[in-house]
Structure formats: structure tokens, C-alpha cells
Design a protein around this motif. Sequence first.
Motif, PDB file in Angstrom:
ATOM      1  N   TRP A   1     -54.808  19.966 -26.161  1.00 56.91           N
ATOM      2  CA  TRP A   1     -53.358  19.891 -26.316  1.00 56.91           C
ATOM      3  C   TRP A   1     -52.935  20.647 -27.565  1.00 56.91           C
ATOM      4  CZ3 TRP A   1     -49.915  17.759 -22.957  1.00 56.91           C
ATOM      5  CH2 TRP A   1     -50.409  16.876 -21.980  1.00 56.91           C
ATOM      6  N   ARG A   2     -51.747  21.236 -27.519  1.00 60.89           N
ATOM      7  CA  ARG A   2     -51.165  21.796 -28.722  1.00 60.89           C
ATOM      8  C   ARG A   2     -49.648  21.728 -28.606  1.00 60.89           C
ATOM      9  NH1 ARG A   2     -49.458  27.339 -28.710  1.00 60.89           N
ATOM     10  NH2 ARG A   2     -49.765  28.358 -26.679  1.00 60.89           N
ATOM     11  N   ALA A   3     -49.016  21.553 -29.760  1.00 59.64           N
ATOM     12  CA  ALA A   3     -47.557  21.518 -29.806  1.00 59.64           C
ATOM     13  C   ALA A   3     -47.008  22.937 -29.749  1.00 59.64           C
ATOM     14  CB  ALA A   3     -47.076  20.821 -31.069  1.00 59.64           C
ATOM     15  N   LEU A   4     -45.914  23.129 -29.002  1.00 57.79           N
ATOM     16  CA  LEU A   4     -45.235  24.417 -28.972  1.00 57.79           C
ATOM     17  C   LEU A   4     -44.129  24.395 -30.022  1.00 57.79           C
ATOM     18  CD1 LEU A   4     -44.943  25.331 -25.181  1.00 57.79           C
ATOM     19  CD2 LEU A   4     -46.678  25.994 -26.834  1.00 57.79           C
ATOM     20  N   GLY A   5     -44.528  24.731 -31.253  1.00 55.73           N
ATOM     21  CA  GLY A   5     -43.564  24.744 -32.335  1.00 55.73           C
ATOM     22  C   GLY A   5     -42.924  23.378 -32.528  1.00 55.73           C
ATOM     23  N   THR A   6     -41.749  23.401 -33.124  1.00 54.01           N
ATOM     24  CA  THR A   6     -40.984  22.171 -33.328  1.00 54.01           C
ATOM     25  C   THR A   6     -39.710  22.273 -32.506  1.00 54.01           C
ATOM     26  OG1 THR A   6     -41.842  21.932 -35.571  1.00 54.01           O
ATOM     27  CG2 THR A   6     -39.859  20.685 -35.000  1.00 54.01           C
ATOM     28  N   ALA A   7     -39.690  21.566 -31.373  1.00 46.40           N
ATOM     29  CA  ALA A   7     -38.519  21.607 -30.505  1.00 46.40           C
ATOM     30  C   ALA A   7     -37.327  21.002 -31.231  1.00 46.40           C
ATOM     31  CB  ALA A   7     -38.803  20.849 -29.211  1.00 46.40           C
ATOM     32  N   PRO A   8     -36.098  21.415 -30.874  1.00 47.51           N
ATOM     33  CA  PRO A   8     -34.904  20.932 -31.591  1.00 47.51           C
ATOM     34  C   PRO A   8     -34.673  19.429 -31.470  1.00 47.51           C
ATOM     35  CG  PRO A   8     -34.403  22.913 -30.323  1.00 47.51           C
ATOM     36  CD  PRO A   8     -35.769  22.471 -29.907  1.00 47.51           C
ATOM     37  N   GLY A   9     -35.272  18.782 -30.496  1.00 43.24           N
ATOM     38  CA  GLY A   9     -35.064  17.354 -30.310  1.00 43.24           C
ATOM     39  C   GLY A   9     -35.851  16.852 -29.126  1.00 43.24           C
ATOM     40  N   ILE A  10     -35.512  15.644 -28.679  1.00 40.39           N
ATOM     41  CA  ILE A  10     -36.163  15.059 -27.514  1.00 40.39           C
ATOM     42  C   ILE A  10     -35.767  15.862 -26.282  1.00 40.39           C
ATOM     43  CG2 ILE A  10     -36.213  13.007 -26.044  1.00 40.39           C
ATOM     44  CD1 ILE A  10     -35.894  11.356 -28.593  1.00 40.39           C
ATOM     45  N   VAL A  11     -36.730  16.143 -25.417  1.00 43.17           N
ATOM     46  CA  VAL A  11     -36.536  17.044 -24.288  1.00 43.17           C
ATOM     47  C   VAL A  11     -36.405  16.247 -22.999  1.00 43.17           C
ATOM     48  CG1 VAL A  11     -37.640  18.837 -22.894  1.00 43.17           C
ATOM     49  CG2 VAL A  11     -37.692  18.982 -25.386  1.00 43.17           C
ATOM     50  N   THR A  12     -35.396  16.591 -22.204  1.00 36.66           N
ATOM     51  CA  THR A  12     -35.208  15.947 -20.906  1.00 36.66           C
ATOM     52  C   THR A  12     -35.518  16.867 -19.740  1.00 36.66           C
ATOM     53  OG1 THR A  12     -32.870  16.595 -20.886  1.00 36.66           O
ATOM     54  CG2 THR A  12     -33.408  14.439 -21.828  1.00 36.66           C
ATOM     55  N   ALA A  13     -35.630  18.170 -19.968  1.00 33.87           N
ATOM     56  CA  ALA A  13     -35.956  19.110 -18.901  1.00 33.87           C
ATOM     57  C   ALA A  13     -36.638  20.316 -19.519  1.00 33.87           C
ATOM     58  CB  ALA A  13     -34.702  19.539 -18.153  1.00 33.87           C
ATOM     59  N   VAL A  14     -37.601  20.872 -18.783  1.00 36.17           N
ATOM     60  CA  VAL A  14     -38.340  22.033 -19.260  1.00 36.17           C
ATOM     61  C   VAL A  14     -38.716  22.890 -18.061  1.00 36.17           C
ATOM     62  CG1 VAL A  14     -40.646  20.971 -19.127  1.00 36.17           C
ATOM     63  CG2 VAL A  14     -40.207  22.774 -20.808  1.00 36.17           C
ATOM     64  N   THR A  15     -38.769  24.207 -18.253  1.00 29.76           N
ATOM     65  CA  THR A  15     -39.232  25.110 -17.205  1.00 29.76           C
ATOM     66  C   THR A  15     -39.838  26.348 -17.833  1.00 29.76           C
ATOM     67  OG1 THR A  15     -38.630  26.166 -15.112  1.00 29.76           O
ATOM     68  CG2 THR A  15     -37.076  26.420 -16.916  1.00 29.76           C
ATOM     69  N   VAL A  16     -40.830  26.927 -17.128  1.00 31.06           N
ATOM     70  CA  VAL A  16     -41.510  28.146 -17.571  1.00 31.06           C
ATOM     71  C   VAL A  16     -40.995  29.304 -16.744  1.00 31.06           C
ATOM     72  CG1 VAL A  16     -43.737  29.275 -17.865  1.00 31.06           C
ATOM     73  CG2 VAL A  16     -43.540  26.809 -18.197  1.00 31.06           C
ATOM     74  N   ASN A  17     -40.722  30.406 -17.411  1.00 31.00           N
ATOM     75  CA  ASN A  17     -40.186  31.580 -16.744  1.00 31.00           C
ATOM     76  C   ASN A  17     -41.299  32.324 -16.032  1.00 31.00           C
ATOM     77  OD1 ASN A  17     -38.889  33.889 -15.923  1.00 31.00           O
ATOM     78  ND2 ASN A  17     -38.262  34.556 -17.963  1.00 31.00           N
ATOM     79  N   ASN A  18     -41.455  32.081 -14.735  1.00 30.88           N
ATOM     80  CA  ASN A  18     -42.388  32.819 -13.891  1.00 30.88           C
ATOM     81  C   ASN A  18     -43.808  32.781 -14.450  1.00 30.88           C
ATOM     82  OD1 ASN A  18     -42.855  34.175 -11.519  1.00 30.88           O
ATOM     83  ND2 ASN A  18     -42.408  36.205 -12.371  1.00 30.88           N
ATOM     84  N   PHE A  19     -44.244  31.566 -14.881  1.00 36.35           N
ATOM     85  CA  PHE A  19     -45.599  31.311 -15.372  1.00 36.35           C
ATOM     86  C   PHE A  19     -45.911  32.031 -16.676  1.00 36.35           C
ATOM     87  CE2 PHE A  19     -45.816  31.312 -10.650  1.00 36.35           C
ATOM     88  CZ  PHE A  19     -45.944  29.944 -10.477  1.00 36.35           C
TER      89      PHE A  19
END
Length: 1423
Positions: free
Chosen positions: A1102-1120
Motif C-alpha cells: 500500500w502507498r498513499a497518493l499524496g495528501t488528498a484535500p479531504g475525505i473522499v466519497t468518489a474516485v476514478t482512474v482515467n483510462n487505467f
Amino acid sequence: MKQLISKPSSISLLTLAFLLSPDLANAATPKIDLTRMGTVGVAGSFAGFDLFDPSKNITFDPSSSTLLLRATDGSLSPIAATNQGGSIQAACSLDGKLYLGGLFSNIAGVPVQNIASYDPGARSFNALGAQNAGVDGAVSSLYCDASSHSLWVGGKFRSPVPLDASAVQQYGGAVVRYTPANNSWSPPPFVGLTGSSSQVFSITPNIASSSLLFGGSFLTQFGSNTSLAQNISNPNVPQSSGATPFSTSLVPVPLGGAEIVGSPSSRTSGFSNASNILCPAGADGPGNSWRTLDGSPSVITVRTFRFITASGIRLGNTFVDGRGAKTFSLTAIPDNDCITLTYVDPATGKNATCSDACPLAHDSSVPYQDFLFPTSRTITGFQVTINDWYGASAGLHILQLLSSGAFASAIGTDNGDSCYAPGASQVQQTGSWQTVNAYTDIAGTTQNVLIATFPVGTAPANAPSMTYHPYVSASGNYNVYLYIPGCQNLQDCGKRTTVKVTVMPGANLPAATTTVSQQVNDDTKQLVYSGPIYPSTPSYTSTVLLGLADSPAGTGSGGQFDMVADGIQFILTSPIAGNSTSVNGNGTLTGGAIGFGFYEWPLNSAALNATSVLPNTTITPLDGLATSFYSALGPSASTDSTSSIRAIAPYADNQIIFAGQFNLASVGASNVAAYANGNIVKVGGSGLNGLVNAMVTTSDYKTVYVGGAFTGSADGTQTGYRGLARYDVASSAWSAVGGGVDGVVSDVSMANNQLNVAGNFTHIYANPSDNIGTPVAGFASFDLSSSSWVVDGGLLIGSMTLAVAGDGNSTTQYIAGNVASSSQYGVSGWAILENGDDGQAVVRPSGVKLGVITPSSNPARVKRHSIGSNPWLSAAAPHSGPVSKRQAVGSSTSLPADTQSPAPAVLAGAYWTNSSTSNQVVILGGNFSVPSSPTGTGVALYDAGSKQLKPLKGNQVNGVVYSLLVSGNTLVIGGDFTVTGVSGQGLALYDLQHEQWLSYPDQPLQGGSVTVRSISTSTSVPNSIIVAGTFASAGSLSCEAICAWDDSSKQWQALGNGVRGQIAAVDYAGSNQELMVVGGALTLSDGTSANVAMYSLKNSTWRALGTAPGIVTAVTVNNFNESSIFAAGRTSDGTPFLAHWDGNTWSIQNSGWTGNTIIHQLKLVPLQDTHSSNSILESDRMLLISGAINSNTQGSMSSTLYDGQTFYPYLVASSADGSPGSVSSFFNSYSTFSFNHRKFLATGIVILVSIAIATGIVFLLLLLGILWTLCTRREAGLAHPNPEDDDDESSFRHHRPSSLLEHINAATRTTILGGAGLGGAGAAAAHRKGDASEDTHADPDMWARAETPSDVMGATGMMSEGEPSDVNRPTHARYSFAGGAEGELPVAAGQEIMVLDDRDESWWYVRDTTSGREGVVPASYLY
């Protein structure tokens, strides 16, 4: 008056950014290429939605009336709205235009008067006649006569406006005609209709369309041969061009006993007393005129200290020394409001209005002007304020208060002389009467009335009586009212009884007698007569007799009755138009008859006057209904303001069904009856137990549908109608229409074999016995073929008044009413979207609606009907992972709380192909019930082929479903629920093929309230299902928030060192989906905050992707692409955000969202067109953002598109109560799809280049073939030929001609674009998968050669001689085909595929409808 639905907090869901942002107002909504995604569904908590259209700018206001267009599919489009307080009551279509009538002063901002036309082609509204023209009262009915190309208008009005005074007298009221050809108004050939309130509710042609049938509340009169004596008017009233047509009929109110003060008055002798101008004895001058101090504004105050009913004021100017009043205003006492006045302009002869600066003519040829009130008013005084003047000072010669017609008081001294009257009104009494001073409703005022007390049991002939003789100055139609003092003020309620009132109309017309109760608590004005009054001489006084009723009500008090007498009031409704001649010279009416509520006008008849007495020679067979109806109602017919005929339905020659509000005791029918063979008869029993507002018949006249405010038959033997009923003419039997509605029906109409119902209701019912209905609001359609309600169509929230078909085209309808909110599509929690003809999305009707969940006996597990604004969904696509249930903000491991939104709600969607039927099945999960199954909850299967919705078999989900995943024939269900017989909570498996729950290993998810929000798979670990959400462990295995289920070993597996917290969404990156991206409220095992984290499925880290602006309710990857990730959620202070990860840092996108926004899903979607590329997003795709979104610049929406720079509102959802709804997710049937936006060369270029290349290749191949043949012959000789052909699959594949097609395609691309290398079907398949690497053969402008034969057809816009027989034709695989070679598509036996090119007889080019992949397969393998 209809009760309107209360105004919601957000009255319009269409009030979006285009109302606030000029830039967005002109921005076209981007077009998603839904076809590339397969079948696309939208899910959420909503009852309807609009696909955003910046050209629509309607803001709904329930206090106004909105006109909407209803298309064939039931979708709704708002057109325009009236002014606040306006109402649209009637409509019809003529020669391509829609005509609207009601009570409104403008529509779509166009000033009109109660009627307007709408041109659908030009989308414009216009007044009828001159600008701002119309009629001077409410319009209740319209009939468009196609044969004469004219419009008949009925209602409660006198005439068109504006008209000059002489023209108004041509109209008798209640009916007018309009001719569109010359844009002109005219009176009907019968002048008009008069009577009690003179209102026409219905205009209907007979079966032969040779006559018009008028229904309403009005009187008709028939004599032996002609009509009555000629009209009489007061000759003493001087002529003036400032007078109105009513001037001689409005007797001035005696003001001799009033207090009159003019201030400041002139000190000049003969001009200082304002009383001189009430009834001046001589010409303008000293002693007959009044004026003010020089240079001063002035006020004249008149107080009578008693009630006076008045209709206007008469003013005459002074001309002495060039002085006079120029402008004035009039204030009522005690209301203290400025009265708007209507007057005739002496200079033009046209009507005009004024309020604060009314002009008074200064022309000696105009002795006075009459200024009339909009309606009669009850006042105790008035104040005239003179604002401007002529000469040195203002002044007046005449000041009179005009009555409403005539009057008489029981107190003889109150009957003073009226100006111009030959004598005062008089009163006579018998018996003993006592004067009593009573308080009035106006503070500080009292009034004298008379009371007669006499023993109970006194015979009417011996009882006290009062006879009024009011002076009536002119012939006309009058309403006569009896004033009754309230018994509470006089403290004699126990002694009151009933009285008989008899009115003598004159001209030997029969007396009209009615019985009136004096047992009234408050002062009351009771209508006792409505009809003509004919003075016989200029000094004529009418006669009204007040006496004891024949059967007095009550028992009295102390053995005594009280009879009270106050006053009698004649209110003019219309003057009698024109003169007529007596039959026998003395005005006697012999053999005459009075009709009520009905009139038939044969269209080829000669002109006559229906406001006067009609010759008996004009009576039609149906006119007998009017006289019979009047007789059945009794003497109260002319005074009962509630009785009326509101709807007429012919069913045979001279036979009609009529309905409205009435009680015919002698017939035994209420509110609906028939007229046949000269008699009123009952229809199917005793009638209905409530008001009937509308009727419509089938085209064969065999069935009549009735709408109104009834629940069953009048005698109580039949129930369950609830506002709607069906009458069968042949069997004379009533039946219910479904189960009816839960309110009042205002209008019914027919179109497309459907009964359209408008009214003030909120639910429809399938059966009369149903107690739970389907939510609707104000409009519904009932399918006559299936005898069921139509659930597809638009969403309306309001109280509707109108439903009418379009002009000569029954496929569209117009509806109108008080709309609080409306959506183009009325859909319950979910819908299927597809590309429309213009490229924008349209809704594919499903034919079903979801229901709410009825609480069971186990409240501990049953979820509330109102859930969070929509729990997020893990959709069918692995990377579509919105989430659900939220906890309060405040902990780093807590997801934000949802706003409340009512169920039913669909929170998850997936697709499965049923191999037994080959039909695609949509699987829905959420918080709802299945209407067809009272116990079905949580999960439902929708078969698109049969359009049937059914629940899972066996035990039902007890709770809420948030995520679904289909793996083969297994459905994996996640959420916050339990299933009886299935261990654990939050996760369950169901066998779709065998329709049964699967046993689940005894390793359930654990940890408080288990909630599974995401279920997904990765191609890199094909046997694993990854489950994420809120839980602590799986069985004994500690794997907080996320765990993998190994389907081969049937065991749970932890993912590396795991995470802590809650996961909202999951998506994948990498060429083989070997990288998993999760979002939520998380920390890593080492304590690192990681609201967006990445897990490597290869090395289990596992690794953190930077410091997100806050608690996340939705996420998606752009075409993998692991370097292009989007996340949405809320910061620590609750501010919503959208952020983009570029591989190194997060950048917050400027969304402008406000604090109550919550995002449920982020999804990349392909486009039909491109946008300008930028550092955030490629030009061929956009980010689709869904949830409950509020923007400080764009308003409320449920889905919006983002191109990396600009937000485009896409979908606006609405809840059943009109408040904003929310979207949980979009879910699609293709697990992968291409974003690659391909453009094609022009047709001519493609043809020329193709011919050239093909010709060159043919010669080249021919040359190579010859050389190859020569070489092989030289080496091998011709001694050992082998002509045998292999028949196995490898040989078949070796000889397929499609390989040649691949090389031609590649060569064409290389030649035209200068690229290198050969591609083919394999390259095309890579693009369709949406790989991170882009097409290396595309130039910067993205011009590319067609990848498939079907693309060639789209590029050239034409077919060759060998064109495919049916492009995009569905078929199925007869056998399985491995398809290992380049360009081949593997298929399984029975699999559904789409044929794209069948020109080669051996190999067909096809598409997998599930995955979206394309390739070639042997033609013989398909059927």
C-alpha cells in the motif's frame, strides 16, 4: 377554489446556471457517446429528471399557471407561464394554433386579457384582437369550429376589450366569437346569455356538428310568438359622452344625510359648500358648484356611517372662470385603498382605466363622466382627492355615488330622493315592527334595522310582512339580494326562522319565490332572484315581498319567532339590448317558459336575442332540457349560484348526458343525468355523490368517462370511483377507472387510446380496493386497452386544470395548471439512456415504477423510507464505485453524512444476459419495493424484452443494497442488510440462472454495522472478488474496510498490511489492472493518512497518493492511467472539492460547489465530439460527476460534465415532493470501451484513394503471385501436386479473406497518413479497450482511416454494391470459437453478438455486446 399543493423550498429544478451565467446560457450540452458504453443506466433517488437544455428558461411558480407540451412518449416540456394568480381553464386547436382561455393578464410576458393564441411553429403567444386585447372576465370554455374557422368563447364576462361604449351594447354576455382570419371579435348570433352569474362552462357540438350545445349557469326564456314590451329607461338622466352603457340603470345613492366636507374650500360666496354638488338644482355657477382655495390641492370627504353598496362615482366639472379639476383619485372608506376606475374616454369613446391620476374632461359638452369600480363594493364613505386643476383653482359641479342598480331600505327615512329619480324608493309593512340599533362589522358604526316578534304557529297570511318598492330606472338583467342582519349582534338566534321572498319582475312575467333562512350568525347578503326586470313606466318601482315561510323552520324561543328586515339590493348584470315589440300590445307573455343551464344554437339559424324572450318557434328538441331542468330545480333555479351544467356528452341524435352540480329531487338524479325523448332520466342509478367537472366520450359514443369530486353513486350503493368513473351507454352501468385518484379531477381528454386526467391529486390507484397508490401529482394517463395506468412519461408536481389534444394530431397533448415542479421524464429511481436523433440522450421507457418499503414486523432491520441523498454505488463496471451510508463529519475515519432524500431509491445497477431467453436483464439494488410483489424489496430484475420488473425469488433483502456485481450467473450483493437463511450481513450471493440464494461459507463480514459499498474484480487476479466498505474483519481474518474473496479456495484474503477506516470507492490502474486505487476516510497500517491510496496487486503493498484535500466519497482512474486520477469529497471544514492527481500532486479544480454538495460517483465517458485538450483531460472524453450538487454559479443539478476547464450541467433530478433529487451512478453493460475519437476523410477522397490503392495492390499481388509461382515450380517441379483442401478450423482460418482486408486497411492508412507498420483488427481492438497508449498512426488533428467495415460506411455515408444486409444486426453463436489468431473474436455457444459486416460469405465482422470487443468469426458458426 382548488387547493394548491404547497410551494416547495425550490420551486424550479430548471433554474440553473443559464439563469445566472451568461456564458453558460449559450453553451451547448456536450454529447456523450452512449453507444460505445453499451446499455447505459442512471440510478438514484428521484421521481423524475431533465436532461439539461440551456434553451429552456422556465421558472415554475405554483401561484401562476404553466402550459406544458406532452410528447408521444409522455415526456414533458414547459412552454410558458401566466402572471401570478393566473389560471388556464380551457383550450382548443384550430388551423395549427392553440387557443387558451382562463383568468390571466399575461402569458410568457405578452399582455393579454384572459385569452391568447399560441403558435407552436413560431413558439409565440399573441393577444386576440388588438394589442393587450381579450375579454373582460374569466373564460371557462372554448370551441374551435373547423368548418367556419372561428373560435367560440364561453365564460363569465360581458364583452371583448377594448371596445367603445356603443360597441359594448351589442354583446349580451357569457358568449363571444373570434375570427382569426381578420383578427376580430363579434357577438354570437343570439347576442349572449344571461342569468345567475351568467357563466358558460361548456360548449360542445352535437353528433352531426350542426348545432352547438351550451351548458352553464344562465337563464333562457321562451314566449308564445315574440318577446316582451319595449325597454324603459329614466329620461331625466342627461346625456353625456362620458356616460357608460349602464348610466341610466345605476340610480345614484341618496347622500342627503351624509357628512360632506370639502377642504380647503373657496371663501367665495356660492362656491364654499360641497353639499351643493350632490344634486345641483341648476346650471354650473354659484349655489350649484364648489371650488377650492386658489392654487391648493383639495379633498372632498363623504361619510355615511352605514353600509352602502356602490359601483362607481359620477363627476361633472365646473367651468366658471376657466377653473376646474384636471386629475383626481378616489379612496374607499373604511378600507382606505385607492380604487382603480374604468371610464369611457369622451374624446375617443373607448374604455380606459386609471387609479392615482384619473383625468376629468374640461369640456362643457361633457356634463359628467361615470367612473366605475371593477366590482361592486360595500363602503361607508369615500374621499375624492383633486391633484391638479385648470385655471386658478379646482372645482366640481356634480358629485354622485352610483349604486349597483336599485335599492330600498326597511327604514322608510333612509329611502331619500335620488338624483334624477321621479321619486324615492318606498316600503310598506304589516304587523308590528320595532326599530333596533345594531352594530356592524365596521368598528364604531351602527345600523337601524326592523324586528317583528310574533307567536310560533302564526299563519303566514297573518304574520308580519314587509314590501319593498325600489325605484328601478332602466330595463336590465339584475341579481336581487336580501340583506339579513346577523343574529349574534341582535342576540336573537334562537328566535330566527325562515322567510319567503317574492320578486315581481314586471311586464307580467311570473313572480319568482324563494325560501330563505334568517338563522345566520353574521350579516348576510342572500341572492333571491336573478333575471330580467322590466319597468313599465319611467317612474316604475319594482315589488319585493318579505313574509313568513309556508313551513317556517325552527321552534323559536319562548314561543316566539323573530323576523328581521334590513334592505333589498338590485345589482345590474347587463342591460337589455335593443327594443322589441309586444305580442298583444300590452307586453303580456302567454304560454311562456323559463329554461336554466342549457341552450342549443343551430348553426344555420337566423339571428335573434337570447338575453330577451325567445319566440317559441325557435325551440329545438334539446331546448326542452333547459325548461325541464329549471322545473326540476324548482324556483331556486334562478337564485342558486351553485347549480350548473358543466359538461355535456351527446351519445345519439337529440340525446345527451349532462353533468355538473345539481340535485334533481323529482327525477332522483344528482350531478349527472340524461335527456332523451323529451325527458330528463337517470343514468345508471341515482347519479354521483359529488361535482362533475368534465366528460369525454369514445369515438363510437358508446362509453363516457367522467371526472370530478365524487367517490361513488349518490345513493351510496356504488363506491370506489375516487374522482373518475366510466359509464357504458348500452348497459346503463357505471364502473371504476382503475382505482381512481385521491383528489379532484378538473379535466379529462383522450389521445393515443389513453384517458388523460388533470386535477388536484397526488396518487393514482390500480384498483378500487387499494389503499396504497402510486405517487403522481396533478396529471396521469390511463391506458384504455390494458385498463391500467401509464407509468412512463414526465413528472409533474402541482394542481392541473387542463388536458387537451393538439390540433388534428392526437399524438401530442397540452396540459396546464399550477406547477410547483416538472421534469421532462418521470422515472422512479432509474432509467435507461440512449442516443437520440440529435445526439443528445433520451430515455428509453421502462413501463415500470418502484414503490416505497412498507415497514414489517421487524423494525430493527427494516430501513427507513428516506435514506441519504443517495448512497454511493459500486456499479457493474469495476471502476464505477460510488458509496453509500455516511457517518457524521469529525473523525478522520468517518465519511461525510448524506442529506436526506425520499425513497424509492436505486443505489446500484448491473447487467446480466439470461441465456434461456437471450434477453438482457437489468439488475437494480437499493431501497425500494417491487409494486408487483408486496414483499419484494431491495433487489429487482428488469427484463427489457418483456418490460417486467420482478423481485428475487425466495427470501427478500431486509435492508438497503449499495453495490452489485455479476460474475457469470452469480449475483454478488453488497450493502447494509440481512437475508433470512443467509449467514452474516452486508454481503450475499444469488444464483440468477436457478433463481436461488447460494450458501455462503461461514466466514461473514463482521464489525458493528457492516456496510459493503464496493464489489469489484481485477483482470490481474481473475479468481478474486474485492469487497470494500465499512467492516472490521471477514470471519476470523482481520481485514478492515477491504478484503479479497478467493473464489477458487473459498477463503478470505487480506490485502497486504491493510488499511483502517472506511472505503467509499474503488477503481483500477495499470495495463492489467494490477494497481487498485481506493478512496474514503483512511489511514495506512503505519498511521499515514491516505484518503486516496494505491495497492499493488503484484507485490501486495500500500502507498498513499499524496495528501488528498479531504475525505473522499468518489474516485476514478482515467483510462487505467495511474498518473491521472480524480477524487471528490469534502475537506475538514465540510467544503466539497474535486481534485486531480497527475502522478505527483493533487490539484483542486475550481468547481464552485457549495457546502451541501455531496458527490456519489466520478466516471470518464466518451464523447461524440471533441473539446479542446488540456493538461487535465484528453479531448475525446469528459468526467461525468454525479450526486447532489449545488453550485454558487450554476444552481442545483444531479450530474455535470467536466472537460478539465469548464463544468456543463447534464442532468437535473427531482424528488416526488419537488425538492432536488440526486444521482447515485451511471452504470453500463460494456465493461470496457474506447474513448478514441475517430474522424474520417471526406467521402470523395476515401473513394478515390481506395480505388487507387486497391488497384495498385491488386497489380502488386498479381506480380508477386506470378513470381512466387515461377519460383516454386522451379524448386519443386510440377510432378507432385496436392490439390486436397483441409477442412479443419486452422485451414479455414488460413484461407479467410479478412486477412487481406486487414492488410488493405493498414496499407491505406500508411499511404494516406504516412504512418508505418501494419495494423488491422487487433489494433482496432486495442483502441476499443481504451488502452493508455494512443493510436500511433493518428496525426495531431486525429484524422484516421476507418478501423472497421462499419466505420467505412459511416465515413462515406453510402454503401457499396456488396453492402452488409443489415448493419448492427443481433445474432447468436451456434458453436464456440476460440479465435486465437489476430483480428479474430472468441465467442461462446449461445452468446449474443452484433453483426457489423456480413459481405464476406465465410467470415463476418461482429461485436461482443457485453465487452464491446470487435473481430471476425466464421459465418457458419452463427445463426
